[in-house]
Write an enzyme that holds these catalytic residues in place. Structure first.
Site, PDB file in Angstrom:
ATOM      1  N   GLY A  22       0.831  -1.196   0.000  1.00 36.38           N
ATOM      2  CA  GLY A  22       0.000   0.000   0.000  1.00 36.38           C
ATOM      3  C   GLY A  22       0.863   1.242   0.000  1.00 36.38           C
ATOM      4  O   GLY A  22       2.065   1.187  -0.270  1.00 36.38           O
ATOM      5  N   ALA A  23       0.239   2.378   0.321  1.00 39.16           N
ATOM      6  CA  ALA A  23       0.929   3.665   0.269  1.00 39.16           C
ATOM      7  C   ALA A  23       2.123   3.713   1.220  1.00 39.16           C
ATOM      8  O   ALA A  23       3.150   4.304   0.904  1.00 39.16           O
ATOM      9  CB  ALA A  23      -0.050   4.786   0.611  1.00 39.16           C
ATOM     10  N   VAL A  27       2.685  -6.136   3.187  1.00 38.29           N
ATOM     11  CA  VAL A  27       2.199  -7.276   3.971  1.00 38.29           C
ATOM     12  C   VAL A  27       2.734  -8.567   3.361  1.00 38.29           C
ATOM     13  O   VAL A  27       2.623  -8.789   2.151  1.00 38.29           O
ATOM     14  CB  VAL A  27       0.654  -7.324   4.014  1.00 38.29           C
ATOM     15  CG1 VAL A  27       0.177  -8.458   4.933  1.00 38.29           C
ATOM     16  CG2 VAL A  27       0.079  -5.999   4.494  1.00 38.29           C
ATOM     17  N   ASP A 143     -14.151   3.839   6.898  1.00 38.29           N
ATOM     18  CA  ASP A 143     -13.606   3.341   5.623  1.00 38.29           C
ATOM     19  C   ASP A 143     -14.045   1.899   5.397  1.00 38.29           C
ATOM     20  O   ASP A 143     -13.243   1.046   5.020  1.00 38.29           O
ATOM     21  CB  ASP A 143     -12.077   3.462   5.614  1.00 38.29           C
ATOM     22  CG  ASP A 143     -11.489   3.412   4.200  1.00 38.29           C
ATOM     23  OD1 ASP A 143     -12.251   3.667   3.239  1.00 38.29           O
ATOM     24  OD2 ASP A 143     -10.294   3.126   4.066  1.00 38.29           O
TER      25      ASP A 143
END
EC number: 2.7.11.24
Length: 368
Positions: A22-23, A27, A143
């Site tokens: 991600g940003a 993982v 979210d």
């Protein structure tokens, strides 16, 4: 040429595979060698932006708080930094789940599998069971979207990614509110409640219920319900299905610009769901719950606790096994700071050293 990913983790973990990036995080799946248990290890490098540090602290604090909830991802372990000076990355060991709801829906569209009404009921039940607990602690997730709903082959569902969550001030009102707070980075647009775009005076736990309604609709049809290209298109799609807001609901909108935009749209009646999806074999209980979740006015939207009692979820509803949590301790230094930040520019005024100290303290706490 393959890129090398470095994980500085204890020897009891053996890395297996890269799961995702991600940003500001990576993982990997891993095996805890002493037990043979498969886990996910998340490496977070948040120090390029203060915003990423606050998100990381939020995530750790909230996952600690909801630890062992069956429908919320658990942190199993944290790698303690040698010292605050050596804190360059955060490593969280979490439960390993096999997929997420976004991938399942995408596979459905590719013809690999179809979600039955039983699947849809069970997934909806588990989302709402998590939201009941989250909301009882006076937290808004903010979210809820398919990619943040992790799944395994037993159809167990767990909510993840609490980095955008906010804690509400204590109140005796069952419908908790966060007055005046909003930022530009909340909620993926397609699952965003109309009050976020229309700047209602208050933001409530009902935001998450709207997102859950959008996901319920997407599971039924296999397609996003409101896939807006931008702000105006998003609002257009919502009103195309829900119809023109009533006078009462219209007056809830505080933004003059948004009011003018809606007032200039043609008057429209709500569309029947059979028309929206060109289907006639829809479960009437599902339709009723969907209508109650996708109310334009957040005050009229069903709560998570009420939704769990709905006939559509009767097969799974068990009032003795749908836990509530006490409100978070808002005297905690981080929550006091977090609740003062009303705009992104205020976040930039917080010294990075203070945030790093708070993150270090959180990582040094023992797992309970």
């Amino acid at each position: 040429m393959a890129r090398t990913i470095t994980f500085d983790i204890p020897s009891q973990y053996k890395l297996v595979d890269l799961i995702g990036e991600g940003a500001y995080g990576t993982v990997c799946s891993a095996i805890h060698k002493p037990s043979g248990i498969k886990v996910a290890i998340k490496k977070i490098q948040p120090f390029s932006k203060k915003l990423f540090v606050t998100r990381t602290i939020r995530e750790i604090k909230l996952l600690r708080y909801f630890h062992e909830h069956e429908n919320i991802i658990s942190i199993l372990d944290k790698v303690r930094p040698v010292s605050i000076d050596k804190l360059n990355a955060v490593y969280l060991v979490e439960e390993l789940m096999e997929t997420d709801l976004q991938k399942v829906i995408n596979n459905q569209n590719s013809g690999f599998s179809t979600l039955s009404d039983d699947h849809v009921q069970y997934f909806t039940y588990q989302i709402l069971r998590a939201l009941k607990s989250i909301h009882s602690a006076q937290v808004i997730h903010r979210d809820i979207k398919p990619s943040n709903l992790l799944l395994n082959s037993n159809c167990d569902l767990k909510v993840c990614d609490f980095g955008l969550a906010r804690c509400l001030a204590s109140s005796s009102d069952s419908r908790e509110t966060l007055v005046g707070f909003m930022t530009e980075y909340v909620a993926t647009r397609w699952y965003r409640a109309p009050e976020i775009m229309l700047t209602f005076q208050e933001y409530t736990t009902a935001m998450d219920i709207w997102s859950c309604g959008c996901i319920l609709a997407e599971m039924v049809s296999g397609k996003p319900l409101f896939p807006g290209r931008d702000y105006h298109h998003q609002l257009w799609l919502i009103l195309e299905v829900l119809g023109t807001p009533s006078f009462e609901d219209f007056n809830q909108i505080k933004s003059k610009r948004a009011k003018e935009y809606i007032a200039n749209l043609p008057m429209r009646p709500p569309l029947p769901w059979e028309t929206v999806w060109s289907k006639t074999d829809l479960n009437p209980d599902m339709i009723d719950l969907l209508d109650k979740m996708l109310q334009f006015n957040p005050d009229k939207r069903i709560s998570a606790a009420e939704a769990l009692r709905h006939p559509y979820l009767a097969m799974y509803h068990d009032p003795s096994d749908e836990p509530e949590y006490p409100p978070l301790n808002l005297d905690d230094e981080f929550w006091k700071l977090d609740n003062k930040i009303m705009r992104p520019e205020e976040e930039e005024e917080v010294p990075i050293e203070m945030l790093k100290d708070m993150l270090y303290d959180e990582l040094m706490k023992t797992m309970e």
